[in-house]
Motif scaffolding. Structure first.
Motif, PDB file in Angstrom:
ATOM      1  N   ALA A  71       0.771  -1.385  -0.100  1.00  0.00           N
ATOM      2  CA  ALA A  71      -0.075   0.199   0.011  1.00  0.00           C
ATOM      3  C   ALA A  71       0.836   1.185  -0.052  1.00  0.00           C
ATOM      4  O   ALA A  71       1.626   1.615   1.036  1.00  0.00           O
ATOM      5  CB  ALA A  71      -0.903   0.043   1.175  1.00  0.00           C
ATOM      6  N   LEU A  72       0.966   1.930  -1.053  1.00  0.00           N
ATOM      7  CA  LEU A  72       2.005   2.976  -1.223  1.00  0.00           C
ATOM      8  C   LEU A  72       0.911   4.137  -0.806  1.00  0.00           C
ATOM      9  O   LEU A  72       0.023   4.270  -0.599  1.00  0.00           O
ATOM     10  CB  LEU A  72       2.158   3.251  -2.774  1.00  0.00           C
ATOM     11  CG  LEU A  72       3.214   2.188  -3.359  1.00  0.00           C
ATOM     12  CD1 LEU A  72       2.977   2.386  -5.110  1.00  0.00           C
ATOM     13  CD2 LEU A  72       4.514   2.322  -3.024  1.00  0.00           C
ATOM     14  N   PRO A  73       1.998   5.315  -0.582  1.00  0.00           N
ATOM     15  CA  PRO A  73       1.402   6.643  -0.080  1.00  0.00           C
ATOM     16  C   PRO A  73       0.433   7.162  -1.284  1.00  0.00           C
ATOM     17  O   PRO A  73       0.541   6.906  -2.288  1.00  0.00           O
ATOM     18  CB  PRO A  73       2.522   7.303   0.117  1.00  0.00           C
ATOM     19  CG  PRO A  73       3.787   6.472   0.282  1.00  0.00           C
ATOM     20  CD  PRO A  73       3.513   5.351  -0.466  1.00  0.00           C
ATOM     21  N   ALA A  74      -0.295   7.899  -0.829  1.00  0.00           N
ATOM     22  CA  ALA A  74      -1.108   8.656  -1.790  1.00  0.00           C
ATOM     23  C   ALA A  74      -0.471   9.242  -2.880  1.00  0.00           C
ATOM     24  O   ALA A  74       0.498   9.748  -2.911  1.00  0.00           O
ATOM     25  CB  ALA A  74      -2.003   9.580  -1.111  1.00  0.00           C
ATOM     26  N   LEU A 113      -6.171  17.376 -12.629  1.00  0.00           N
ATOM     27  CA  LEU A 113      -5.364  18.295 -11.870  1.00  0.00           C
ATOM     28  C   LEU A 113      -6.380  18.556 -10.753  1.00  0.00           C
ATOM     29  O   LEU A 113      -7.598  18.525 -10.778  1.00  0.00           O
ATOM     30  CB  LEU A 113      -5.614  19.805 -12.722  1.00  0.00           C
ATOM     31  CG  LEU A 113      -4.414  19.470 -13.931  1.00  0.00           C
ATOM     32  CD1 LEU A 113      -4.423  21.083 -14.440  1.00  0.00           C
ATOM     33  CD2 LEU A 113      -3.000  18.804 -13.711  1.00  0.00           C
ATOM     34  N   ALA A 114      -5.760  18.992  -9.584  1.00  0.00           N
ATOM     35  CA  ALA A 114      -6.444  19.366  -8.174  1.00  0.00           C
ATOM     36  C   ALA A 114      -6.810  20.720  -8.586  1.00  0.00           C
ATOM     37  O   ALA A 114      -6.481  21.709  -8.036  1.00  0.00           O
ATOM     38  CB  ALA A 114      -5.403  19.113  -7.068  1.00  0.00           C
ATOM     39  N   ARG A 115      -8.208  20.918  -9.326  1.00  0.00           N
ATOM     40  CA  ARG A 115      -8.724  22.234  -9.387  1.00  0.00           C
ATOM     41  C   ARG A 115      -9.515  22.410  -8.101  1.00  0.00           C
ATOM     42  O   ARG A 115      -9.695  23.814  -8.050  1.00  0.00           O
ATOM     43  CB  ARG A 115      -9.620  22.045 -10.479  1.00  0.00           C
ATOM     44  CG  ARG A 115      -8.953  21.952 -12.049  1.00  0.00           C
ATOM     45  CD  ARG A 115     -10.184  22.188 -13.071  1.00  0.00           C
ATOM     46  NE  ARG A 115      -9.137  22.266 -14.156  1.00  0.00           N
ATOM     47  CZ  ARG A 115      -9.092  23.305 -14.948  1.00  0.00           C
ATOM     48  NH1 ARG A 115      -9.541  24.558 -14.340  1.00  0.00           N
ATOM     49  NH2 ARG A 115      -8.492  23.325 -16.006  1.00  0.00           N
ATOM     50  N   ASP A 116      -9.855  21.526  -7.470  1.00  0.00           N
ATOM     51  CA  ASP A 116     -10.789  22.026  -6.271  1.00  0.00           C
ATOM     52  C   ASP A 116     -10.532  21.242  -4.972  1.00  0.00           C
ATOM     53  O   ASP A 116     -10.357  19.698  -5.140  1.00  0.00           O
ATOM     54  CB  ASP A 116     -12.142  21.501  -6.810  1.00  0.00           C
ATOM     55  CG  ASP A 116     -13.350  21.955  -5.690  1.00  0.00           C
ATOM     56  OD1 ASP A 116     -13.052  22.102  -4.605  1.00  0.00           O
ATOM     57  OD2 ASP A 116     -14.453  22.613  -6.141  1.00  0.00           O
ATOM     58  N   PRO A 117      -9.955  21.849  -3.853  1.00  0.00           N
ATOM     59  CA  PRO A 117      -9.724  21.124  -2.696  1.00  0.00           C
ATOM     60  C   PRO A 117     -10.577  20.371  -2.030  1.00  0.00           C
ATOM     61  O   PRO A 117     -10.299  19.680  -0.993  1.00  0.00           O
ATOM     62  CB  PRO A 117      -9.159  22.204  -1.951  1.00  0.00           C
ATOM     63  CG  PRO A 117      -9.712  23.430  -2.112  1.00  0.00           C
ATOM     64  CD  PRO A 117     -10.216  23.379  -3.544  1.00  0.00           C
ATOM     65  N   ARG A 118     -11.813  20.444  -2.506  1.00  0.00           N
ATOM     66  CA  ARG A 118     -13.035  19.726  -1.811  1.00  0.00           C
ATOM     67  C   ARG A 118     -13.013  18.542  -2.916  1.00  0.00           C
ATOM     68  O   ARG A 118     -13.718  17.271  -2.253  1.00  0.00           O
ATOM     69  CB  ARG A 118     -14.361  20.409  -2.068  1.00  0.00           C
ATOM     70  CG  ARG A 118     -14.501  21.563  -1.102  1.00  0.00           C
ATOM     71  CD  ARG A 118     -15.733  22.388  -1.774  1.00  0.00           C
ATOM     72  NE  ARG A 118     -15.108  23.159  -2.852  1.00  0.00           N
ATOM     73  CZ  ARG A 118     -15.637  24.446  -3.342  1.00  0.00           C
ATOM     74  NH1 ARG A 118     -16.674  24.905  -2.516  1.00  0.00           N
ATOM     75  NH2 ARG A 118     -15.134  24.886  -4.717  1.00  0.00           N
ATOM     76  N   ASN A 119     -12.457  18.273  -3.864  1.00  0.00           N
ATOM     77  CA  ASN A 119     -12.566  16.960  -4.705  1.00  0.00           C
ATOM     78  C   ASN A 119     -12.063  15.699  -3.764  1.00  0.00           C
ATOM     79  O   ASN A 119     -10.979  15.561  -3.688  1.00  0.00           O
ATOM     80  CB  ASN A 119     -11.771  16.935  -5.928  1.00  0.00           C
ATOM     81  CG  ASN A 119     -11.656  15.536  -6.870  1.00  0.00           C
ATOM     82  OD1 ASN A 119     -12.769  14.988  -6.571  1.00  0.00           O
ATOM     83  ND2 ASN A 119     -10.838  15.459  -7.641  1.00  0.00           N
ATOM     84  N   GLY A 120     -12.777  14.774  -3.604  1.00  0.00           N
ATOM     85  CA  GLY A 120     -12.651  13.635  -2.640  1.00  0.00           C
ATOM     86  C   GLY A 120     -11.570  12.768  -3.331  1.00  0.00           C
ATOM     87  O   GLY A 120     -10.835  11.633  -2.722  1.00  0.00           O
ATOM     88  N   ARG A 121     -11.449  12.747  -4.479  1.00  0.00           N
ATOM     89  CA  ARG A 121     -10.167  11.989  -5.150  1.00  0.00           C
ATOM     90  C   ARG A 121      -8.816  12.715  -5.374  1.00  0.00           C
ATOM     91  O   ARG A 121      -7.876  12.086  -6.077  1.00  0.00           O
ATOM     92  CB  ARG A 121     -10.835  11.433  -6.642  1.00  0.00           C
ATOM     93  CG  ARG A 121     -11.851  10.362  -6.343  1.00  0.00           C
ATOM     94  CD  ARG A 121     -11.909   9.796  -7.728  1.00  0.00           C
ATOM     95  NE  ARG A 121     -11.202   8.578  -7.870  1.00  0.00           N
ATOM     96  CZ  ARG A 121     -11.381   7.676  -8.990  1.00  0.00           C
ATOM     97  NH1 ARG A 121     -12.409   7.830  -9.947  1.00  0.00           N
ATOM     98  NH2 ARG A 121     -10.830   6.642  -9.101  1.00  0.00           N
ATOM     99  N   ASN A 122      -8.747  13.918  -5.017  1.00  0.00           N
ATOM    100  CA  ASN A 122      -7.428  14.263  -5.107  1.00  0.00           C
ATOM    101  C   ASN A 122      -6.152  13.691  -4.613  1.00  0.00           C
ATOM    102  O   ASN A 122      -5.201  13.787  -5.065  1.00  0.00           O
ATOM    103  CB  ASN A 122      -7.186  15.748  -4.561  1.00  0.00           C
ATOM    104  CG  ASN A 122      -8.237  16.808  -5.460  1.00  0.00           C
ATOM    105  OD1 ASN A 122      -8.424  16.718  -6.716  1.00  0.00           O
ATOM    106  ND2 ASN A 122      -8.644  18.166  -4.886  1.00  0.00           N
ATOM    107  N   PHE A 123      -6.639  12.858  -3.614  1.00  0.00           N
ATOM    108  CA  PHE A 123      -5.364  12.214  -2.864  1.00  0.00           C
ATOM    109  C   PHE A 123      -5.018  10.986  -3.810  1.00  0.00           C
ATOM    110  O   PHE A 123      -3.604  10.759  -3.927  1.00  0.00           O
ATOM    111  CB  PHE A 123      -5.892  11.548  -1.605  1.00  0.00           C
ATOM    112  CG  PHE A 123      -6.722  10.262  -1.952  1.00  0.00           C
ATOM    113  CD1 PHE A 123      -6.081   8.900  -2.056  1.00  0.00           C
ATOM    114  CD2 PHE A 123      -8.094  10.094  -2.200  1.00  0.00           C
ATOM    115  CE1 PHE A 123      -6.914   7.760  -2.339  1.00  0.00           C
ATOM    116  CE2 PHE A 123      -8.897   9.014  -2.352  1.00  0.00           C
ATOM    117  CZ  PHE A 123      -8.356   7.777  -2.248  1.00  0.00           C
ATOM    118  N   GLU A 124      -5.845  10.575  -4.830  1.00  0.00           N
ATOM    119  CA  GLU A 124      -5.230   9.818  -5.861  1.00  0.00           C
ATOM    120  C   GLU A 124      -4.220  10.436  -6.915  1.00  0.00           C
ATOM    121  O   GLU A 124      -3.599   9.559  -7.750  1.00  0.00           O
ATOM    122  CB  GLU A 124      -6.475   8.961  -6.852  1.00  0.00           C
ATOM    123  CG  GLU A 124      -7.266   8.116  -5.804  1.00  0.00           C
ATOM    124  CD  GLU A 124      -8.263   7.315  -6.922  1.00  0.00           C
ATOM    125  OE1 GLU A 124      -8.057   6.761  -7.764  1.00  0.00           O
ATOM    126  OE2 GLU A 124      -9.529   7.335  -6.362  1.00  0.00           O
TER     127      GLU A 124
END
Ligand code: BGC
Length: 693
Positions: A71-74, A113-124
Motif C-alpha cells: 500500500a503505497l502513499p497517496a 489536476l487538483a482544481r478543487d480542494p474539495r475533490n474527494g479523489r485528489n489524494f489519488e
C-alpha cells in the motif's frame, strides 16, 4: 478474426466486489477477481486482459483470499516528492506486483489536476500543475509498462469533482483546457506511451467524456496521434454511439447495466453494426488499437512471473513517504529534542495511519489495522467509504525512536480531556485526520469530528504543540498561529507511521513540497460554493471552470492573493540558498544556478523555475524543477530547461485546429522556493514562434 472474437475484445466484465457479490458467468473459474476481465482469443494467441486498480498499489476489490499488496502513499504525497525517480520506482513496483498476480493492465496514471480542494479523489492524483503531474505520471507509467504491464492514464478529462460525477458537465474554454488538464495528458502520453487512456465520468462542454468526439477523435487520436485504445470508466458508457465518437472499449459492463439499464457495447453495438450504423472500418480500428497495445507492451509474451520482494517494496513505500511528507510550519520545535514527556493525541495514532477510500484502496500485507465503517448517501459508493487504518502506528513508531521519553496517548475524543493530557506533557503531538475518497466531495475544508476544537484546546493547554495532518487535500487551520509546527503527512501508506515518526524526531530531514495550494479559505477559490454539492446524487450539475488554465497558484497570482501555504512550499531542518542565475533563450529557456545547503544538516531541496511574465503580461507558470540532495555546506550548479508549451499559449478557439504560440518579447523567469517565494529573477528575450498543433 470472427465478429464474435472482435466484439469480445470491446467489453470488460467486472469481477466480484461488495456491490457485485455474485460472479458474472462470463468470467471463467480460476480468473483472479479484479476490476475488469476481457477474454482472449486463444486460437490466435491473444491473451485475456486482466485489469486491476491502480496507482497506489494493486487493489483487491473481490477479496482474493490472502492476497495483499504493497500500500503505497497517496498520489498527492508522490506529487509532494517532486521526484520522477521515485515515481518510476513505484511504477516498477506496481508493474511487478500486478504481473505476479496475473494482471496485465494496471488502471493507473491518475492525473486529473487538483482544481478543487474539495475533490474527494485528489489524494489519488498528483498535483494542481500540468507539468508536475505529467512528469510524475509519465515516470510511473514508464515503470509499470517496463514490467510488461499495460498502464492507462486517466480520467480523460476534467473529472475534477466527485459530486454527481455521472451527471456533471464540466464547462471550460477549449484553449484553456489545452493549456491545463489536456496539457498534462498530452505531455504524459508523449513521454510514456501508455497502452490505453481511460475517459472520465463527466461531460466536457456538453458531451460525455467517453462519447466526446472532440476530445477523443480530434485531439487524442487526431492531433496527438495516440495509437492505443480508449476505454471508458466503469459505468460511463450510456450509449453504443460512444463508439462513433472514438471510444474503443466499454468497461465494467455490469455497472452500466445498473446505471443506464443496458450494456452498450454488447447487443446494442452489435445491432448497430449489423445494420450499418457502425462502419466496419471503425470496428476494425477499435480491435486494432487494443491488439496494438497488447503487442507493443509485450503482454502476449510474458515469461515466468517475477519474484516479488515485499520487504524491498515496503522500503519503497517508506522512502516515498520520507520524501513526500511536507513540513509546513516550524518555529524551532521540530525536530523533537529529548523531551521527557510527550502526549500523542487523536487521529487513531495508536492504531495506524489513514488511507483514502474507493477503487484505489489497497489491502496491505497482514491486512488493515482497523476498518471503521463510515458509509454515506451517494449511490453505491457509501459501501467503500470507510476509515481504513494501515498498520504501523505513529505512537509506537515514535516510542521506538524516543526510547527515553514517556509517551502518553489520548484519543482526542474531547477537547477538555485532550487538554488535561497536554497540560501534563512537555510537548503535545496532535493528529488531524480526514476520511476522503471516491464518490464524495468534501463539503468544506474543515477537519471532521470536532478535531479543530481539540487542537485549539491542546494548543491552549500546551505552548509546545505540533499538528500532524493525515488528509487527502488542503484543510483549514484556524489554530495555525497557536501551534508551533505543522506536518502534512497526507495518506502516507503502509510505512507512513514510521516516516511520520522519523520526520518528527529528525531521523529524516523533511523534503516534501506542496503539489497543491493551501488557500486561506474557500473564498479564495474560483468557486467558493461548489455547484451541485448540496443536491441529491443523480442531479444534473454544471460546473463552470471559469479559472480556465489558471488552476491553483496561477489563480491566486492573477488576483494578487496570498495563500495560506503556497504551491511548492516545504520546509527542511536545514536551509538552502540560490545564487548566480544564468538564463539562455532559444526555442526555449534554459536556466542554470547554484544551490547551496546553508545549514548544518544534510537535506534535499526542490528549486523551482517559474515564468513570471510573458511579453509584458504577468503570467505565473511552473516551467521546470529539480530535486537536489546536498550535504551541509555543499553546493551544486543545476541546469533546468523549460518545456516550450509552458512558455506558450494555445492559439485556437476550438482547441483542435490551432497551435502553440510564444509571443515575441521580454519574458521574465525566476527561481524560487515556492510559487510565492521567488529568489532569483532574470529577463530573456524570446523570438515569437508558433509550433505544434
Ligand atoms: C474509478 C476508476 C477505476 C474503476 C475500476 C471507477 O470507479 O473511477 O478510476 O479504475 O472504477 O475499478
Amino acid at each position: 478474426m470472427t465478429d464474435d472474437e472482435r466484439f469480445s475484445l470491446l467489453v470488460s466484465v467486472m469481477g466480484t466486489n461488495p456491490v457485485l457479490p455474485v460472479k458474472d458467468p462470463r468470467i471463467p473459474d480460476g480468473v483472479p477477481m479484479s476490476a475488469g476481465y476481457v477474454p482472449g482469443v486463444e486460437r490466435l494467441g491473444v491473451p485475456a486482459l486482466l485489469m486491476s486498480d491502480a496507482s497506489l498499489g494493486v487493489t483487491n476489490p473481490g477479496y482474493r483470499p490472502g492476497d495483499t499488496a504493497t500500500a503505497l502513499p497517496a498520489g498527492i504525497l508522490l506529487g509532494s516528492t517532486f521526484s520522477p525517480a521515485l515515481a518510476r520506482t513505484s511504477g516498477t513496483l506496481l508493474g511487478r506486483e500486478a504481473r505476479s498476480r496475473g494482471f496485465n493492465v494496471q488502471l493507473a496514471g491518475g492525473l486529473n489536476l487538483a482544481r478543487d480542494p474539495r475533490n474527494g479523489r485528489n489524494f489519488e492524483y498528483l498535483s494542481e500543475d500540468p507539468l508536475l503531474s505529467a512528469v510524475l505520471a509519465a515516470a510511473s507509467v514508464n515503470g509499470i509498462q517496463a514490467e510488461g504491464v499495460i498502464s492507462t492514464v486517466k480520467h480523460y478529462s476534467l473529472n475534477c469533482n466527485e459530486t454527481n460525477r455521472h451527471w456533471l458537465d464540466a464547462i471550460i474554454d477549449p484553449a484553456a483546457h489545452r493549456e491545463s488538464d489536456l496539457l498534462a495528458f498530452e505531455l504524459a502520453i508523449e513521454w510514456s506511451h501508455p497502452g490505453a487512456v481511460m475517459t472520465g465520468y463527466n461531460k466536457i462542454n456538453g458531451a460525455y467524456a467517453g462519447g466526446n468526439r472532440i476530445l477523443i477523435e480530434d485531439i487524442l487520436k487526431g492531433v496527438w496521434d495516440f495509437p492505443g485504445w480508449v476505454m471508458s470508466d466503469w459505468g460511463a458508457t450510456p450509449s453504443w454511439e460512444f463508439a462513433l465518437a472514438g471510444l474503443d472499449q466499454e468497461s465494467g459492463l455490469q455497472v452500466d447495466k445498473m446505471l443506464w439499464q443496458a450494456e452498450a457495447f454488447t447487443d446494442d453495438l452489435r445491432a448497430a453494426y449489423a445494420d450499418g450504423r457502425v462502419p466496419s472500418e471503425r470496428l476494425s480500428d477499435m480491435v486494432r488499437r487494443i491488439l496494438r497495445s497488447i503487442y507493443a507492451i509485450g503482454v502476449d509474451h510474458w515469461g515466468p512471473a517475477p519474484e516479488v520482494d515485499l520487504a524491498a517494496h515496503h522500503r519503497i513505500a517508506l522512502d516515498t513517504a520520507r520524501q513526500g511528507i511536507v513540513l509546513l510550519k516550524n518555529d524551532g520545535l521540530l525536530p523533537l529534542a529529548a523531551h521527557p514527556r510527550i502526549c500523542v493525541i487523536g487521529g487513531h495514532a495508536q492504531v495506524g495511519v489513514v488511507t483514502g477510500c474507493g477503487s484505489s484502496a489497497v489491502t496491505p500485507p497482514g491486512g488493515y489495522a482497523e476498518v471503521v465503517r463510515i458509509g454515506g448517501a451517494h449511490g453505491g459508493m457509501g459501501e467503500g467509504r470507510n476509515l481504513y487504518l494501515l498498520p504501523g502506528a505513529p505512537l509506537a513508531e515514535l516510542q521506538k525512536l524516543l526510547p527515553g521519553a514517556h509517551l502518553e496517548f489520548d484519543p482526542g475524543m474531547s477537547p477538555a480531556e485532550a487538554a488535561m493530557s497536554a497540560r501534563r506533557a512537555d510537548v503535545a503531538v496532535v493528529f488531524g485526520i480526514r476520511v476522503e475518497g471516491e464518490g464524495f466531495d468534501n463539503a468544506d475544508l474543515s477537519l471532521p469530528w470536532g478535531q479543530d476544537a481539540v487542537i485549539e484546546a491542546v494548543a491552549e493547554a500546551n505552548p509546545n504543540t505540533v499538528v500532524v495532518l493525515e488528509t487527502g487535500n488542503p484543510v483549514d487551520m484556524p489554530w495555525l498561529d497557536r501551534v508551533r509546527a505543522v506536518v502534512e503527512a497526507w495518506y502516507p501508506g503502509q510505512a507512513g507511521g514510521q516516516a511520520i515518526a522519523e520526520v518528527l524526531t529528525g531521523a529524516v530531514n523533511p523534503s516534501g513540497h506542496l503539489p497543491v495550494t493551501f488557500p486561506r479559505s474557500l473564498d479564495q477559490h474560483p468557486r467558493p460554493v461548489l455547484d451541485g454539492l448540496d443536491t441529491g446524487w443523480g442531479t444534473p450539475t454544471t460546473v463552470h471552470y471559469q479559472e480556465g488554465s489558471d488552476v491553483g497558484y496561477r489563480w491566486l497570482a492573477e488576483r494578487g492573493e496570498e495563500p495560506l501555504f503556497p504551491f511548492g512550499h516545504g520546509l527542511s531542518y536545514t536551509t538552502f540558498g540560490y545564487a548566480d542565475l544564468q538564463v539562455e533563450a532559444g526555442d526555449t529557456v534554459t536556466a542554470t544556478f547554484t544551490i547551496r545547503n546553508t545549514g548544518d544538516r544534510a537535506g534535499a531541496d526542490v528549486p523551482q523555475l517559474y515564468l513570471t511574465e510573458a511579453a509584458g503580461q504577468q503570467r505565473l507558470r511552473l516551467l521546470e524543477f529539480a530535486r537536489v540532495g546536498l550535504e551541509p555546506g555543499e553546493s551544486r550548479r543545476v541546469t533546468v530547461e523549460a518545456e516550450p508549451r509552458l512558455l506558450a499559449r494555445y492559439d485556437g478557439a476550438d482547441g483542435v485546429t490551432g497551435c502553440w504560440r510564444i509571443e515575441a518579447g521580454r519574458h521574465a523567469v525566476a527561481i524560487g522556493h515556492s510559487a510565492t517565494d521567488l529568489v532569483l529573477a532574470a529577463d530573456v528575450e524570446l523570438a515569437g514562434r508558433a509550433f505544434g498543433a
